[in-house]
Design a protein around this motif. Structure first.
Motif, PDB file in Angstrom:
ATOM      1  N   ALA A 203      25.522  41.046   1.742  1.00 11.03           N
ATOM      2  CA  ALA A 203      24.070  41.171   1.860  1.00 11.03           C
ATOM      3  C   ALA A 203      23.485  39.976   2.603  1.00 11.03           C
ATOM      4  CB  ALA A 203      23.442  41.300   0.477  1.00 11.03           C
ATOM      5  N   HIS A 204      24.028  38.791   2.333  1.00  7.79           N
ATOM      6  CA  HIS A 204      23.536  37.574   2.994  1.00  7.79           C
ATOM      7  C   HIS A 204      23.738  37.659   4.507  1.00  7.79           C
ATOM      8  CE1 HIS A 204      22.932  33.303   3.878  1.00  7.79           C
ATOM      9  NE2 HIS A 204      24.079  33.342   4.522  1.00  7.79           N
ATOM     10  N   VAL A 205      24.941  38.027   4.937  1.00  9.82           N
ATOM     11  CA  VAL A 205      25.254  38.066   6.366  1.00  9.82           C
ATOM     12  C   VAL A 205      24.428  39.134   7.078  1.00  9.82           C
ATOM     13  CG1 VAL A 205      27.046  38.644   8.040  1.00  9.82           C
ATOM     14  CG2 VAL A 205      27.564  37.105   6.147  1.00  9.82           C
ATOM     15  N   VAL A 206      24.381  40.341   6.509  1.00 13.28           N
ATOM     16  CA  VAL A 206      23.645  41.427   7.162  1.00 13.28           C
ATOM     17  C   VAL A 206      22.154  41.113   7.200  1.00 13.28           C
ATOM     18  CG1 VAL A 206      23.073  43.881   7.077  1.00 13.28           C
ATOM     19  CG2 VAL A 206      25.395  43.132   6.535  1.00 13.28           C
ATOM     20  N   TYR A 207      21.636  40.542   6.115  1.00 11.82           N
ATOM     21  CA  TYR A 207      20.220  40.173   6.085  1.00 11.82           C
ATOM     22  C   TYR A 207      19.910  39.132   7.161  1.00 11.82           C
ATOM     23  CZ  TYR A 207      15.860  38.022   4.523  1.00 11.82           C
ATOM     24  OH  TYR A 207      14.589  37.513   4.480  1.00 11.82           O
ATOM     25  N   GLU A 208      20.738  38.084   7.252  1.00 10.85           N
ATOM     26  CA  GLU A 208      20.495  37.032   8.239  1.00 10.85           C
ATOM     27  C   GLU A 208      20.563  37.591   9.658  1.00 10.85           C
ATOM     28  OE1 GLU A 208      19.559  33.896   7.772  1.00 10.85           O
ATOM     29  OE2 GLU A 208      19.460  34.248   5.611  1.00 10.85           O
ATOM     30  N   ALA A 210      19.936  40.705  10.500  1.00  8.40           N
ATOM     31  CA  ALA A 210      18.772  41.570  10.677  1.00  8.40           C
ATOM     32  C   ALA A 210      17.511  40.767  10.968  1.00  8.40           C
ATOM     33  CB  ALA A 210      18.574  42.436   9.434  1.00  8.40           C
ATOM     34  N   GLN A 211      17.402  39.578  10.360  1.00  4.45           N
ATOM     35  CA  GLN A 211      16.217  38.755  10.605  1.00  4.45           C
ATOM     36  C   GLN A 211      16.188  38.223  12.039  1.00  4.45           C
ATOM     37  OE1 GLN A 211      13.823  38.786   8.115  1.00  4.45           O
ATOM     38  NE2 GLN A 211      15.413  40.208   7.443  1.00  4.45           N
ATOM     39  N   ILE A 212      17.366  37.992  12.610  1.00  2.00           N
ATOM     40  CA  ILE A 212      17.433  37.500  13.990  1.00  2.00           C
ATOM     41  C   ILE A 212      16.860  38.532  14.961  1.00  2.00           C
ATOM     42  CG2 ILE A 212      19.024  36.878  15.869  1.00  2.00           C
ATOM     43  CD1 ILE A 212      20.861  35.675  13.728  1.00  2.00           C
ATOM     44  N   CYS A 213      17.152  39.797  14.701  1.00  2.00           N
ATOM     45  CA  CYS A 213      16.753  40.830  15.656  1.00  2.00           C
ATOM     46  C   CYS A 213      15.581  41.682  15.175  1.00  2.00           C
ATOM     47  CB  CYS A 213      17.949  41.721  15.991  1.00  2.00           C
ATOM     48  SG  CYS A 213      18.701  42.526  14.569  1.00  2.00           S
ATOM     49  N   LYS A 214      14.900  41.243  14.118  1.00  4.04           N
ATOM     50  CA  LYS A 214      13.760  42.008  13.601  1.00  4.04           C
ATOM     51  C   LYS A 214      12.619  41.994  14.610  1.00  4.04           C
ATOM     52  CE  LYS A 214      11.538  40.366  10.005  1.00  4.04           C
ATOM     53  NZ  LYS A 214      11.211  40.077   8.588  1.00  4.04           N
ATOM     54  N   PRO A 215      12.074  43.161  14.976  1.00  4.05           N
ATOM     55  CA  PRO A 215      10.978  43.198  15.956  1.00  4.05           C
ATOM     56  C   PRO A 215       9.712  42.561  15.413  1.00  4.05           C
ATOM     57  CG  PRO A 215      11.340  45.373  15.009  1.00  4.05           C
ATOM     58  CD  PRO A 215      12.466  44.510  14.530  1.00  4.05           C
ATOM     59  N   ALA A 216       8.871  42.075  16.316  1.00  7.28           N
ATOM     60  CA  ALA A 216       7.646  41.375  15.924  1.00  7.28           C
ATOM     61  C   ALA A 216       6.728  42.269  15.111  1.00  7.28           C
ATOM     62  CB  ALA A 216       6.925  40.860  17.164  1.00  7.28           C
ATOM     63  N   THR A 217       6.648  43.551  15.444  1.00  4.54           N
ATOM     64  CA  THR A 217       5.772  44.461  14.701  1.00  4.54           C
ATOM     65  C   THR A 217       6.212  44.571  13.255  1.00  4.54           C
ATOM     66  OG1 THR A 217       7.144  46.305  15.478  1.00  4.54           O
ATOM     67  CG2 THR A 217       5.126  45.816  16.712  1.00  4.54           C
ATOM     68  N   SER A 218       7.527  44.568  13.024  1.00  5.47           N
ATOM     69  CA  SER A 218       8.039  44.638  11.656  1.00  5.47           C
ATOM     70  C   SER A 218       7.732  43.359  10.904  1.00  5.47           C
ATOM     71  CB  SER A 218       9.548  44.888  11.665  1.00  5.47           C
ATOM     72  OG  SER A 218      10.067  44.905  10.361  1.00  5.47           O
ATOM     73  N   GLN A 219       7.784  42.217  11.594  1.00  5.11           N
ATOM     74  CA  GLN A 219       7.470  40.943  10.959  1.00  5.11           C
ATOM     75  C   GLN A 219       6.022  40.905  10.509  1.00  5.11           C
ATOM     76  OE1 GLN A 219       8.502  37.806  13.637  1.00  5.11           O
ATOM     77  NE2 GLN A 219      10.670  38.336  13.694  1.00  5.11           N
ATOM     78  N   GLN A 220       5.137  41.503  11.299  1.00  8.32           N
ATOM     79  CA  GLN A 220       3.724  41.497  10.951  1.00  8.32           C
ATOM     80  C   GLN A 220       3.426  42.434   9.799  1.00  8.32           C
ATOM     81  OE1 GLN A 220       1.860  42.543  14.631  1.00  8.32           O
ATOM     82  NE2 GLN A 220       2.319  40.589  15.618  1.00  8.32           N
ATOM     83  N   GLN A 221       4.149  43.561   9.753  1.00  4.19           N
ATOM     84  CA  GLN A 221       3.839  44.577   8.764  1.00  4.19           C
ATOM     85  C   GLN A 221       4.551  44.354   7.438  1.00  4.19           C
ATOM     86  OE1 GLN A 221       4.888  48.240  10.680  1.00  4.19           O
ATOM     87  NE2 GLN A 221       3.239  48.110  12.185  1.00  4.19           N
ATOM     88  N   SER A 222       5.679  43.645   7.455  1.00  3.42           N
ATOM     89  CA  SER A 222       6.476  43.511   6.243  1.00  3.42           C
ATOM     90  C   SER A 222       5.809  42.574   5.252  1.00  3.42           C
ATOM     91  CB  SER A 222       7.874  42.983   6.578  1.00  3.42           C
ATOM     92  OG  SER A 222       7.788  41.675   7.093  1.00  3.42           O
ATOM     93  N   THR A 223       6.051  42.846   3.978  1.00  6.39           N
ATOM     94  CA  THR A 223       5.566  41.989   2.906  1.00  6.39           C
ATOM     95  C   THR A 223       6.764  41.274   2.316  1.00  6.39           C
ATOM     96  OG1 THR A 223       3.799  43.555   2.426  1.00  6.39           O
ATOM     97  CG2 THR A 223       4.306  41.919   0.740  1.00  6.39           C
ATOM     98  N   THR A 224       6.898  39.993   2.594  1.00  5.81           N
ATOM     99  CA  THR A 224       8.069  39.251   2.157  1.00  5.81           C
ATOM    100  C   THR A 224       7.935  38.855   0.699  1.00  5.81           C
ATOM    101  OG1 THR A 224       8.376  38.389   4.377  1.00  5.81           O
ATOM    102  CG2 THR A 224       9.497  37.229   2.592  1.00  5.81           C
ATOM    103  N   THR A 225       8.966  39.127  -0.082  1.00  9.58           N
ATOM    104  CA  THR A 225       8.976  38.735  -1.476  1.00  9.58           C
ATOM    105  C   THR A 225       9.195  37.237  -1.587  1.00  9.58           C
ATOM    106  OG1 THR A 225       9.922  40.874  -2.053  1.00  9.58           O
ATOM    107  CG2 THR A 225      10.095  39.125  -3.694  1.00  9.58           C
TER     108      THR A 225
END
Length: 356
Positions: A203-208, A210-225
């Motif tokens: 989970a750590h590797v896949v998450y990290e 995914a964060q590298i390639c996360k699109p800007a629109t997703s960053q704006q819309q996501s609610t980070t815990t």
């Protein structure tokens, strides 16, 4: 090796994809952390692909589940990969591709290499190098030639599932061999309705990634815990179980898990290593829920070299007597637990209408 994989330098057509471009920019240069260089090496393939079947044409990740019969990590979800062999000649990419072919039957020529991520230390003391690659001609999981000795099942998860913490359990921090490690857990229901638990190093590797390639629109819309800080460490717990001949103090490793507006739990583990290999305790007696209405955190008298505090719920029917070795540590733990308690979302009560 029967063939040479395509590297990102020759896979220029991927640069037009906004999701993959940040990974290509990351490059394939070794990214070993200094403390990992003397450890035995292993590699995993973070295998991305766009399905040529079904309706969902977004980027997916290939994951596998290990058989329960294995002595090492039985039943756990992981990326294809394994230890480096002599035949790999010290090449992490070769290791990842060879293991992928041996485990799920995907030839090396079917993978285009995009990037190499920073190394991670496994629970078994291996220096694990995540290699990110593109599977050019994906097939259904049922069509893969999996090695039943090493793989129980294969399944695919959309990359977007790892863009938002809200899709998983509350992340929490543990102290892992002198460093802070954020534990994440996701649950994914496969095509056969079987639920897979993705956690730990995978989970750590896949998450990290995914964060590298996360699109800007997703960053704006996501609610980070929000990950609660300073949430783990060694404490003493007073053990006074029914039937025991004599109560005693036992040192355990505790993790205070939970985030804003989410369930809070005080987990107890036998050791730091167990905390790193289990995302939740096996029995209810090893975790204390802090989302009850009447959580009480009280300071107790000093007993010898121990500074006492007590956490109780359900009008004291369930309580843990805990201790640390300094007054400052006692204040810190009491403050953290109390703060989590005060930030808890109030329970919803039924409204009554007296005007009828």
């Amino acid at each position: 090796m029967s063939s040479t994989p395509t590297t990102c330098s020759s896979a220029t057509h991927y640069k037009n994809d906004p999701i993959l471009r940040p990974l290509i920019d990351l490059g394939t240069t070794k990214r070993d952390r200094p403390r990992h260089k003397k450890l035995p090496r292993a590699s995993i393939l973070v295998c991305l692909f766009k399905p040529t079947f079904g309706r969902n044409q977004e980027w997916h990740v290939l994951l596998t589940q290990r058989p329960m019969k294995l002595k090492s990590h039985p039943g756990e979800v992981c990326c294809p990969g394994g230890r480096q062999d002599k035949e790999d000649e010290g090449d992490d990419v070769v290791t990842a591709l060879r293991e992928t072919r041996e485990e799920v039957g995907i030839p090396e020529t079917e993978i285009d290499i995009l990037a190499r991520m920073e190394t991670v230390e496994s629970v078994g003391g291996l220096c694990v190098t995540p290699i990110v690659g593109i599977w050019k001609n994906p097939v259904l999981p049922s069509q893969l030639q999996i090695n039943k000795d090493e793989v129980e099942a294969c399944f695919y998860v959309p990359l977007s599932n790892f863009w938002n913490d809200a899709n998983g359990e509350d992340p929490f921090e543990i102290d892992w061999r002198g460093e802070v490690f954020v534990m994440r857990t996701y649950h994914w229901k496969g095509d056969d309705l079987k639920t897979f638990k993705i956690w730990g190093l995978t989970a750590h590797v896949v998450y990290e990634m995914a964060q590298i390639c996360k699109p800007a629109t997703s960053q704006q819309q996501s609610t980070t815990t929000r990950v609660v800080k300073t949430t783990s460490g060694l404490l003493w717990r007073w053990i006074d179980e029914p039937g025991s001949s004599k109560p005693y103090w036992s040192q355990r490793y505790f993790v205070l898990a939970g985030a804003e507006n989410r369930k809070r739990v005080l987990h107890q583990y036998n050791s730091q290593e167990q905390a790193a290999t289990k995302s939740e305790t096996a029995t209810k007696k090893n975790r204390l829920p802090l989302d009850e209405e009447d959580v009480q955190v009280t300071e107790g008298p000093q007993e010898g070299d121990k500074f006492i505090f007590q956490v109780s719920i359900l009008d004291g029917r369930i309580q843990w007597k805990l201790a640390v070795e300094t007054e400052e540590e006692r204040s810190r733990w009491m403050s953290i637990i109390s703060r989590m308690r005060s930030e808890r979302t109030p329970s919803k009560k039924l409204k009554t209408d007296d005007t009828k």
